[in-house]
Each structure stands twice: as structure tokens, then as C-alpha cells.
Scaffold this motif. Structure first.
Motif, PDB file in Angstrom:
ATOM      1  N   LEU A   1      -2.332  -5.240   2.622  1.00  0.00           N
ATOM      2  CA  LEU A   1      -2.929  -4.050   2.023  1.00  0.00           C
ATOM      3  C   LEU A   1      -1.836  -3.099   1.552  1.00  0.00           C
ATOM      4  CD1 LEU A   1      -5.753  -3.539   4.654  1.00  0.00           C
ATOM      5  CD2 LEU A   1      -6.013  -4.357   2.302  1.00  0.00           C
TER       6      LEU A   1
ATOM      7  N   CYS B   1      -2.183   2.062   5.977  1.00  0.00           N
ATOM      8  CA  CYS B   1      -2.666   0.704   5.737  1.00  0.00           C
ATOM      9  C   CYS B   1      -2.710  -0.069   7.042  1.00  0.00           C
ATOM     10  CB  CYS B   1      -1.742  -0.022   4.772  1.00  0.00           C
ATOM     11  SG  CYS B   1      -1.475   0.892   3.249  1.00  0.00           S
TER      12      CYS B   1
ATOM     13  N   GLU C   1      -7.084  -7.361  -3.664  1.00  0.00           N
ATOM     14  CA  GLU C   1      -6.185  -6.431  -4.321  1.00  0.00           C
ATOM     15  C   GLU C   1      -6.923  -5.459  -5.248  1.00  0.00           C
ATOM     16  OE1 GLU C   1      -2.780  -8.299  -5.903  1.00  0.00           O
ATOM     17  OE2 GLU C   1      -1.798  -6.346  -5.978  1.00  0.00           O
TER      18      GLU C   1
ATOM     19  N   ILE D   1      -6.950   2.447   5.122  1.00  0.00           N
ATOM     20  CA  ILE D   1      -7.497   1.268   4.449  1.00  0.00           C
ATOM     21  C   ILE D   1      -7.347   0.084   5.387  1.00  0.00           C
ATOM     22  CG2 ILE D   1      -7.356  -0.231   2.433  1.00  0.00           C
ATOM     23  CD1 ILE D   1      -6.144   1.987   0.881  1.00  0.00           C
TER      24      ILE D   1
ATOM     25  N   VAL E   1      -8.370  -2.587  -3.431  1.00  0.00           N
ATOM     26  CA  VAL E   1      -7.350  -1.637  -3.010  1.00  0.00           C
ATOM     27  C   VAL E   1      -6.964  -0.747  -4.178  1.00  0.00           C
ATOM     28  CG1 VAL E   1      -5.037  -1.369  -2.070  1.00  0.00           C
ATOM     29  CG2 VAL E   1      -6.469  -3.260  -1.303  1.00  0.00           C
TER      30      VAL E   1
ATOM     31  N   GLY F   1      -8.818  -3.992   6.935  1.00  0.00           N
ATOM     32  CA  GLY F   1      -9.327  -5.314   6.597  1.00  0.00           C
ATOM     33  C   GLY F   1     -10.696  -5.592   7.184  1.00  0.00           C
TER      34      GLY F   1
ATOM     35  N   CYS G   1      -0.262  -4.023  -1.680  1.00  0.00           N
ATOM     36  CA  CYS G   1      -1.122  -3.674  -2.803  1.00  0.00           C
ATOM     37  C   CYS G   1      -0.983  -2.193  -3.142  1.00  0.00           C
ATOM     38  CB  CYS G   1      -2.579  -3.978  -2.477  1.00  0.00           C
ATOM     39  SG  CYS G   1      -2.906  -5.718  -2.141  1.00  0.00           S
TER      40      CYS G   1
END
Lengths: 333, 333
Positions: A251, A246, A226, A187, A229, A189, A254
Motif C-alpha cells: 500500500l 499505510c 493500486e 489505509i 489506493v 488491507g 502505491c
DNA sequence: CTGAAAGCGCTTACAG
DNA sequence: CTGAAAGCGCTTACAG
């Protein structure tokens, strides 16, 4: 405490010498008698004289200010990264007799930086992050302002310093794969941040190096909020994912929240790692396996490079700083 | 892009007027013909002229820089408070044509601030916190530098702006007491920070207002490290404490960690509140009941006050900003 | 309404 | 080794 308006002319008169002589005694430039120099220096110390740097700057066309370009976007503002960077920069600038002038910019609005440059308030600048399409960088280049970028950029003309995000992510991901994990999700950004691309590349490197690995992987980029996520994590949990990777601590925070809410055991049911290690996660349980960079050092080095550039030294392309992989309880490795 | 070295003399020559006239046309000071002013302004715009603020400053004995005094102590550095403050300050300074110069100080070392002042690099300063014995404040006063303090101080000469920590803590503590809690403990930070004393006073106010309350209370101050918090919390748990009140989010984070590790249910077994609400705790579960202050607003107001002082307006003693009590899941109220 | 001149506090060729 | 003078790019009484 009004020694603040003592000038070089006062001293010259008091000592019966010329302003030239006083100036030279202080700067060390130009020939000057040892005796004279001592007299001046003693007077200066005794009276706590300190020269007007603004006037000096006007004469020398310098300001002894460094521009610190900080992102003002929400989310980003609060990352400890920028504060630590700032501390490192501030310290080394200060030690060299420079001050730090702040310029807060957003992706589409760089007026503070423009003002600092147009008003000739800075001798050079430090960018604290890089974008795929970097308006501040372009502006500095167009106006011939010396700068160093913290972060990477494809522009080879730009002097840049960065942590080895790619190498770090490659190594951490590799360890996960080698530990036998069969399914993992990344995950990340915003893709416009250069660092996102670098971390992603490192992630992929690890797979490329292990052609035999036959598990499943998923990638989610441009995740910013959030809620997003949460959705992703819930889906991943249904799929019985083994490990969530992450890109940063926001992240990761979250992700951990979702785990906590759903009473998922970390690392027993799902393992979690972060590609960045900040105080945001510092004292959470379980402690998160992640990569640690010495951010203050990064700031110091960047500032040192800029100072050398201002001294006329040739700048040195790209510098990559190391990292440390910290194994902790959120993984079973 | 070399319009950067256009000077007022160039323009004067080009337009066949005097430098005086050009200067007046730009500043708006002194009588000047409407026609002439227009000619100058058009030229200026067409050629993107922007005056050299350093030279202007030398002539007017101004710098158009504001000193931002930030604490450099570990722990403190990473609090989102200072970053948010900084953003508020930076924005309003910028809107008024000022720039922000950074001075990082610690309790015992204020050399960066001294340098900024002695080098005449700032017109005024903003302190972002106050101490019971405040060296930076003393220095600014001794040297006649206008400043505003974010935070409270007993020194009535100092212009200060603060959130109403005392009132806020009084209100939140009162709600806890009224909800029937019979035992509670307060954990606070360093006593040398003025804010610690103010929060403590608010806490005590609530008891003073409720003479009938006959529960037990404990107070732990000067708590600085996670280990200390752990010890305290463990003892409190043994004593079956009903509610733990934390002075800030760092302390609260530590408290929550202990709870999580020991599998203590919040708020079922112990209630928890924080006297400050930052992103540090933003997305933890359970969400923590706490007090929220508008920090960016605080920065903006502080900067606005300083700008007015620099404009010669008389400053207005102490200003107290509001707060908001946010009830969340960590309490049963 | 406009300008010549002095000044802000330094530095730096140039000359001695 | 030292100094008189011009200059950095503005502002601002003072005079017209």
C-alpha cells in the motif's frame, strides 16, 4: 557413490551382530555394550551409512517432515515476509533433523494441505498467517495435527506466535499524534486477515490514550488494488491531509507513487508511514518511517515451538514478539 | 475424524477379500473382477480411506516427494522470482500426486540437500538457478538423483530449462542501439550466476550485429551492493551517459533511487532499462522498459519435465522459453 | 480372477 | 548386554 543402498541388515551381517543391536547402537536407545556400540559406529562412519528415514518413520509412525502452509493468493505470494519466514523455519527444522514440506493453500482451496495430512506426510504444521475464518487451521484441528500459527487467532486452543502488531501500531501512531499532526488517514488491507484487525486496533489505541487530541482521522480498509489506493490518495491530497498511515509496504509503495507522479514533497507536504518494513520499500527515497519485525526470528521461534510440541512438551498459548519503530525521512518527527 | 488409521488390512477383512485384492482394486494394476473392484472402491469412498503413502513408498522405493532447491543467500532470498517459481512447481507437482520438499542451499553449504537425498526423502529435484560451478548439481549427478535445472548450464548431460535471456537481451539492446543511443553502460550482478553470463552475451550480440555502431559502451559486473551502484551511476552521470542498462530489478531500483535523489529526469536526461521485470519495480514511476518472463510457467514446465523423467521418459536436453520486451516510459524509443 | 507369502528397512516389546 | 521375532502398511512375484 552407491552407499545409498546399504541397510541395517548388511551392517548386522558384516559385523556379526543382530539388526537390533545395530539399531540400538545408532539410536542410543536400550542398553548396549560400549565396545559393540563403537564397532557399529565406526563401521557406519567408514561406510557413510545413513538410515532410511522413510522406513524408520513407518516403524515409528513419524515422517520427520513439517508442513509449511503458505498462502497462494496473488498479491500475497510476493511479499518478502513469507520467504523470510520460510528461511527461518527451514533452518531450524533442518538443524533438528526435520525437513519442510510445502503446502500452498488459498482461502477456499486447501487440497494440498489435506493431501499432506491424509497421506501422513507430515508430523505437524506451521501456518504462516491467520484469517478471521481460517479453513486450514480448522482442518488441522479437526484432524488432530499439531500445529503452530504464525499470526494471532481468537481460538485460545491454538498455539500461536506473532509480532506485537497492535503495540507497534499504537506506538507509532502515538508518536505521530504527539508530534502535532492534526489530520491523518489509515489505509489498510483485507479485513479477513487477522493482522489487519490487530494493526487497526493499535491505531485506535493511540487515539483512545489521547482523549485531548482533536484532529480528524479517516480509515480505509479492504484496499487491495493500486487503483483504489490512487483514488483515495488523490482525495486525501485535495483535503490537505497531513499524514497517511499505510498498513503495509505494498500500500505504501502505491501511495508513494502517487506522490511522485503529482510531485508532492514527502514529508514537506504530506508525511507517510508504513506499519511494515520490507525490502519492497528498502531503497526508495524518501526512506519511509515504519515498523520493523524480525521475520526470520519469527519463523525460527515458530518452528522451535512446533518441534517441542512434537517432542511431547506442553504448548504455551500465545507468544508475542517485539518490534522496532524506525523513524526515517518520510516524517518530520 | 479418525479415519486416518484405517488400513488396507481392515478393508480386506471387512470385505472378506485379501489385501492383495484391495491393493489391486486401488492401484488398477493386475487383473481383478469388475464386481470386486466396485465393492472395494465403494467401501473406500464411503469410509474416506486414503492409503499410507509412506508405506507405499517403502514398498515401491518411491517417496512421491520432489526436492525444491532454493538459494538461501541474502539478497537473493527476496527476489520474487523464486516464489513464483515455487508456486508453479507446487501446483503441477500437486496435480500429479507429488509433494514438494524444500532444500535451502548456499554456494558453499548444501547440507539440506544432502540430507534429503541420503534420507531418501525425494525422488528427484529441481534446481532453481544455476552457477558456473554448481555444487548442488554436482551432488545430484554424483548420487544419481534425477533433476532438472531451471537456468542454463554447459553440462550437456543436465536436463535444463531456461528463458532465452541471451536472445531477450540481444533484442532489447538492439532496440536501444537502433534508436540512436550513442553511449550506454551495463550494470550486472555476480558472474558466478550463469544468468549473468547469458545476459551479458546477449548484450554483446547486439553490438556484434551492428558493426557500424560507433558509440561508447561500458560494462560493470559483479555489482552486489547499493553503494557500488551509487558510485557507478554518479560517475556515469558526470560523463553524461545516455542510457543505463540494468541486469535485474534490484540493480535497477538502486539506479532509479540515485536518479530521484539527484533529481535527474528519466528518460529525458538518462534512459534506463532492466533485463528483468518483477514486482520490485512494478509500480514505480517512471515505469521501466524491461524484459518479462513467465516465471510461473517456467516452474510448471520444469516440474512437468521432472515428472516425466520419473515416469521413465527420456529427458530432452535444453529447453528455451520465450520472453516479451516491454517498452515503457523510462526510454524514449 | 484371487490369495498366501515374502519383502521394503527400520523399531521395539519380549525373552534370555 | 544381545537377539529372534513381530510389526509398521503397503506391493508384487508366484501359484492356483
Amino acid at each position: 557413490m552407491e552407499e545409498r543402498n546399504l541397510t541395517i541388515a548388511d551392517i548386522a551381517q558384516e559385523l556379526g551382530v543382530s539388526k537390533t543391536t545395530v539399531s540400538r547402537a545408532m539410536s542410543g536407545k536400550g542398553r548396549i555394550g560400549e565396545e559393540t556400540r563403537k564397532r557399529v559406529q565406526e563401521y557406519v562412519e567408514a561406510h557413510h551409512y545413513s538410515p532410511n528415514v522413510v522406513a524408520k518413520g513407518l516403524a515409528q509412525n513419524k515422517t520427520f517432515n513439517l508442513g509449511l502452509v503458505l498462502p497462494g493468493d496473488y498479491n500475497i505470494v510476493e511479499l518478502p515476509f513469507f520467504q523470510k519466514c520460510m528461511m527461518g523455519i527451514s533452518r531450524t527444522a533442518s538443524a533438528a533433523g526435520y525437513d519442510v514440506l510445502l503446502s500452498v493453500v488459498t482461502a477456499d482451496k486447501i487440497t494440498q494441505l489435506e493431501r499432506a495430512v491424509m497421506n501422513r506426510k507430515i508430523d505437524g504444521a506451521i501456518l504462516t498467517r491467520t484469517l478471521t475464518d481460517d479453513a486450514p487451521m480448522r482442518y488441522l484441528q479437526e484432524n488432530g495435527v499439531p500445529f503452530v500459527a504464525i499470526g494471532s487467532t481468537d481460538d485460545t486452543r491454538a498455539v500461536q506466535i506473532d509480532n506485537d502488531h497492535r503495540g507497534a501500531c499504537r506506538e507509532l501512531t502515538g508518536k505521530l499524534l504527539d508530534s502535532g499532526i492534526q489530520s491523518l488517514a489509515l489505509i489498510g488491507g483485507r479485513e479477513e486477515y487477522m493482522v489487519t484487525g490487530n494493526r487497526l486496533r493499535g491505531f485506535e489505541d493511540a487515539f483512545a490514550e489521547r482523549p485531548g487530541w482533536d484532529g480528524s482521522r479517516q480509515i480505509f480498509l479492504d484496499i487491495d488494488e493500486e487503483r483504489e489506493v490512487e483514488k483515495i490518495v488523490e482525495r486525501l491530497l485535495e483535503e490537505q491531509i497531513a499524514c497517511i498511515v499505510c498498513m503495509d509496504d505494498f500500500l505504501c509503495g502505491c501511495v508513494l507513487n502517487v506522490m511522485q507522479m503529482r510531485q508532492i514533497e514527502v514529508p514537506e507536504q504530506v508525511q507517510v508511514v508504513s506499519f511494515y518494513d520490507s525490502s519492497m520499500l528498502a531503497n526508495r527515497t524518501p526512506a519511509v518511517t515504519s515498523i520493523r519485525f524480525d521475520v526470520e526470528e519469527l519463523g525460527k521461534k515458530a518452528c522451535g515451538m512446533l518441534l517441542r510440541m512434537l517432542d511431547g512438551e506442553e504448548a504455551e498459548g500465545r507468544i508475542l514478539l517485539g518490534y522496532e519503530v524506525r523513524m526515517r525521512e518520510s516524517t518530520k518527527i
